[in-house]
Every structure is written in structure tokens, then in C-alpha cells.
Design a protein around this motif. Structure first.
Motif, PDB file in Angstrom:
ATOM      1  N   UNK A 209       0.804  -1.222   0.000  1.00 37.39           N
ATOM      2  CA  UNK A 209       0.000   0.000   0.000  1.00 37.39           C
ATOM      3  C   UNK A 209       0.840   1.276   0.000  1.00 37.39           C
ATOM      4  N   UNK A 210       1.824   1.395   0.902  1.00 40.81           N
ATOM      5  CA  UNK A 210       2.564   2.658   1.018  1.00 40.81           C
ATOM      6  C   UNK A 210       3.365   2.999  -0.238  1.00 40.81           C
ATOM      7  N   UNK A 211       4.182   2.069  -0.759  1.00 36.30           N
ATOM      8  CA  UNK A 211       4.886   2.391  -2.009  1.00 36.30           C
ATOM      9  C   UNK A 211       3.923   2.655  -3.168  1.00 36.30           C
ATOM     10  N   UNK A 231       7.258   5.435  12.614  1.00 39.09           N
ATOM     11  CA  UNK A 231       8.063   4.557  11.765  1.00 39.09           C
ATOM     12  C   UNK A 231       7.624   4.656  10.297  1.00 39.09           C
ATOM     13  N   UNK A 232       6.311   4.617  10.088  1.00 36.95           N
ATOM     14  CA  UNK A 232       5.773   4.714   8.733  1.00 36.95           C
ATOM     15  C   UNK A 232       6.023   6.108   8.166  1.00 36.95           C
ATOM     16  N   UNK A 233       5.947   7.123   9.036  1.00 33.90           N
ATOM     17  CA  UNK A 233       6.228   8.500   8.612  1.00 33.90           C
ATOM     18  C   UNK A 233       7.639   8.602   8.038  1.00 33.90           C
ATOM     19  N   UNK A 234       8.588   8.003   8.704  1.00 33.83           N
ATOM     20  CA  UNK A 234       9.971   8.055   8.224  1.00 33.83           C
ATOM     21  C   UNK A 234      10.134   7.240   6.934  1.00 33.83           C
ATOM     22  N   UNK A 235       9.438   6.104   6.872  1.00 35.82           N
ATOM     23  CA  UNK A 235       9.483   5.278   5.660  1.00 35.82           C
ATOM     24  C   UNK A 235       8.934   6.043   4.461  1.00 35.82           C
ATOM     25  N   UNK A 236       7.818   6.729   4.668  1.00 34.53           N
ATOM     26  CA  UNK A 236       7.219   7.499   3.579  1.00 34.53           C
ATOM     27  C   UNK A 236       8.099   8.685   3.200  1.00 34.53           C
ATOM     28  N   UNK A 251       4.769  16.708   4.067  1.00 30.72           N
ATOM     29  CA  UNK A 251       4.434  15.488   4.791  1.00 30.72           C
ATOM     30  C   UNK A 251       4.547  15.778   6.286  1.00 30.72           C
ATOM     31  N   UNK A 252       3.514  15.410   7.041  1.00 28.59           N
ATOM     32  CA  UNK A 252       3.446  15.797   8.450  1.00 28.59           C
ATOM     33  C   UNK A 252       3.098  14.604   9.336  1.00 28.59           C
TER      34      UNK A 252
END
Length: 387
Positions: A209-211, A231-236, A251-252
Motif C-alpha cells: 500500500x505505502x509504495x 516509523x511509517x512516517x519516516x518510511x514514507x 508530509x506531516x
């Protein structure tokens, strides 16, 4: 104003796209979800049905996949035989085939597969055996269409094909060439994997989903992306840093007590928008019924009584419904054949106005939607491309 809201929880990741504060797209993924549409398999034909011009292929899922003869013939129309052969000339039981899922399993039906592989990238869709160039209909500037076509022609190898996506508008030759090369290398990897595979075997799975959001949804038109997981914030952030160098300020991280979806009104809109009966702001309402074959949408006046005459009242409701229906199709991810039963109108001018409303509204959809037109019974027929 476009905002992408991503709510992460241990059991489910959800994404909502808002346009001017209204929910227009929704997607979700469980941790163990396996994306089927777009995935590529080495399959084995287990049955050939001459009467249906089709074959069933074992790709390792619970139900065998369905392969129609058109998905075996060359994708380029000029290379297809003038008279369609019997499928028995092209397929036999036990034959190994590399296939891609074009339609997910649904109800009692297995997945539909094709031998026409297409792999989406950031700016293009790469088709290793298509041998043609197509350009998104949403790119309507002729000079830009010619530029993109020439760019593609100068970088494709013999036999390759591409679709220039809407996002390719204004992109540099270097950006598109890099996208093409990345997809070409991915295809070479898939082919190498296929050589040693024992059917049935999965050779490629489309992005999680994220990529996928970073590739398909996050464009220059999106103003903000909100996430509630550090964690997901940094990945995105890492994903966007590679694809969009200018995205640092958009991005926030969300860390307030109020749940993220509640803060942006997403929860309430989801609760309302997936019901069978959908109320319109004026007081009219829609009834949405889905079957395996098609989706039927019925438009009703409801509490709206108007103030001029019956024809004007009906037209007002129909135009409002025509603007709202494409949003609901996107949000509920309704695809295939769609029939809309608008309230009967006498005036051709009013019918044309309703048609203009729905035509304008579907242009916001990333999926290809075709307004076929009015049937003899006064129903509006349309299709939305299946994955």
C-alpha cells in the motif's frame, strides 16, 4: 486542496484521499494481505474449453484462473490474425504460461489472467511485448503529446511498448528514461525467475500500500500527507525523498489524542458513503445495488420538492446526482458496467446538462471511465475500468 490521510494501526493500514475536504478515494491493507491484481505467475493450463474460447490456469490460488483467447493473442491489433483461431491451437493441458492477474477473484469466480504483461511505474506503464505507444487521454495538449511520443520512440527497444501516464505531463526525458530503465530491469528479473520456476509459482507481486500510494496517488496536486505512525512516517519520507525532492514540507506527523481519521472527518464519511442508500445534500437520494455482472444506481427525489416546476425539480436532482456518482464510484472502488437510472426528463437540453455534469466529474478519476450514453429506456450506461 488535496490531502492524503494515512492511518496506521497494528491490524490495518488505511489511506484516504480528500479533495476540498471531501473523501474521494479510500484504500486499506491488512498486514498479511496479498495483492493479486498486477501480480505475475508461472501457471499451468489445467483445462481448455473450445466452446468458451478460454482456458483455466492453475496459478496457486484457491480457484483456477480464467484465460480468454484474446489474452493469448498478440496485444498489438496489427499482429492478430484476421480470423480468430480456436483456443485449442494456442493452448493445451499441461502447458506452462507466464500470466498476470488482470482482475481479482470475486465471489465464486477465480481471477482473470492475461499473457499481456504490463508493469506500472511512476511516469509510464511498461509493456514488454506490446510494441506500441499510448498516451493518457487526460494529457490533451497536442504539443505535449507529440513530445512524449517522440521521447518514448527514442528510448524503446524493438517490441517494447509503453503508456505515458497522466503524471508524465511536463516530465523531463531523463525522468521518463530512468523510469523505463527501472521497469525494464524489473522485467528482466521476472524473466530470470521464471526460467527456474516450477508452476504454479508467483514471480512478481505489485507494491504494498505505502509504495503504491507514493507511486500512484502522491503527485504535485497533493498538498499534504498526514501519518500517525512515526516509523511509517519516516518510511514514507524516504520514499518521497527519492521520487519528489521538493516534498519535505508537505508530509506531516500527526500525534494528537483525537484519532487521525476523526480529525479530518474521514470516519464519518466512510460510515455514510458505503451504505446502500446515500442521501444527497438537497434531500434527494441514491440507491446503489451491486451484482457480479454490473452495478445499478437509482436516483430519487426524496425530500426535495423544488420551487419552479417538475421538470426543473427533476433536473436539479439529476445534476446533483451526476456530480456525486463519480465520487462514490471512486470511493467505493466500483468497477465494470454501471447503469444509472436518472429520474425521467422531457427536455433534451436538460439531459445534455446532466451528461455534462457526469462527464466533468469523471475526469477527476485516475481509473479510465467511459460514458457510453443513454439507452433506449432512458438509462445512462457507463463503464469503469477493472484492475
Amino acid at each position: 486542496m488535496k490531502q492524503l490521510i494515512i492511518h496506521c494501526a497494528p491490524e490495518l493500514t488505511q489511506a484516504a484521499l480528500l479533495e476540498e475536504g471531501r473523501l474521494v478515494e479510500y484504500d486499506s491493507q491488512y498486514p498479511l494481505d496479498s495483492q493479486r491484481a498486477g501480480s505475475i505467475y508461472m501457471g499451468r493450463i489445467v483445462n481448455v474449453l473450445p466452446g468458451m474460447q478460454a482456458a483455466f490456469v492453475d496459478i496457486g490460488l484457491a480457484k483456477n484462473a480464467f484465460l480468454y483467447i484474446d489474452d493469448l493473442l498478440p496485444v498489438h491489433l496489427d499482429k492478430q490474425p484476421k480470423i480468430k483461431p480456436s483456443i485449442t491451437e494456442l493452448a493445451e493441458v499441461g502447458q506452462l504460461l507466464m500470466v498476470q492477474v488482470s482482475k481479482d477473484p470475486q465471489g465464486t469466480k477465480g481471477a482473470r489472467v492475461t499473457t499481456h504483461v504490463s508493469i506500472p511505474g511512476r511516469w509510464i506503464v511498461y509493456m514488454p511485448g506490446a510494441d506500441y505507444i499510448a498516451i493518457s487521454r487526460k494529457i490533451d495538449l497536442e504539443a505535449e503529446r507529440q513530445r512524449l511520443k517522440q521521447l518514448a520512440e527514442g528510448n524503446l527497444l524493438p517490441g517494447e511498448g509503453v503508456i505515458l501516464r497522466t503524471g508524465s505531463l511536463g516530465q523531463s526525458e531523463e525522468a521518463i528514461r530512468d523510469d523505463l530503465q527501472n521497469l525494464r530491469e524489473l522485467w528482466q528479473m521476472i524473466q530470470s525467475k521464471a526460467q527456474g520456476a516450477e508452476a504454479p509459482a508467483q514471480l512478481y507481486q505489485d507494491l504494498d500500500l505505502l509504495p503504491r500510494l507514493a507511486r500512484d496517488v502522491i503527485t504535485s496536486e497533493v498538498n499534504e500527507v498526514w501519518l500517525n505512525d512515526s516509523k511509517v512516517f519516516e518510511e514514507m519520507r524516504q520514499l518521497l525523498r527519492k521520487q519528489h525532492p521538493s516534498w519535505r514540507g508537505r508530509i506531516a506527523f500527526y500525534d494528537r489524542k483525537t484519532p487521525l481519521f476523526d480529525q479530518f472527518g474521514v470516519t464519518e464519511e466512510l460510515n455514510v458513503s458505503f451504505r446502500r442508500k446515500i442521501w444527497l445534500p438537497s434531500g434527494g437520494y441514491l440507491i446503489i445495488d451491486q451484482t457480479e455482472a454490473l452495478t445499478v444506481i437509482d436516483v430519487n427525489t426524496g425530500r426535495y420538492t423544488g420551487s419552479i416546476n417538475l421538470e426543473q425539480t427533476v433536473t436539479d436532482i439529476n445534476r446533483e446526482a451526476a456530480s456525486e456518482i463519480p465520487r462514490l464510484l471512486r470511493l467505493r472502488n466500483i468497477r465494470g458496467i454501471i447503469i444509472v437510472d436518472f429520474i425521467d426528463m422531457i427536455s433534451e437540453v436538460n439531459r445534455a446538462a446532466v451528461m455534462e455534469n457526469i462527464t466533468q466529474a469523471v475526469r477527476k478519476d485516475r481509473s479510465k471511465t467511459i460514458i457510453v450514453g443513454w439507452t433506449k429506456l432512458g438509462l445512462l450506461e457507463m463503464t469503469r475500468k477493472r484492475k
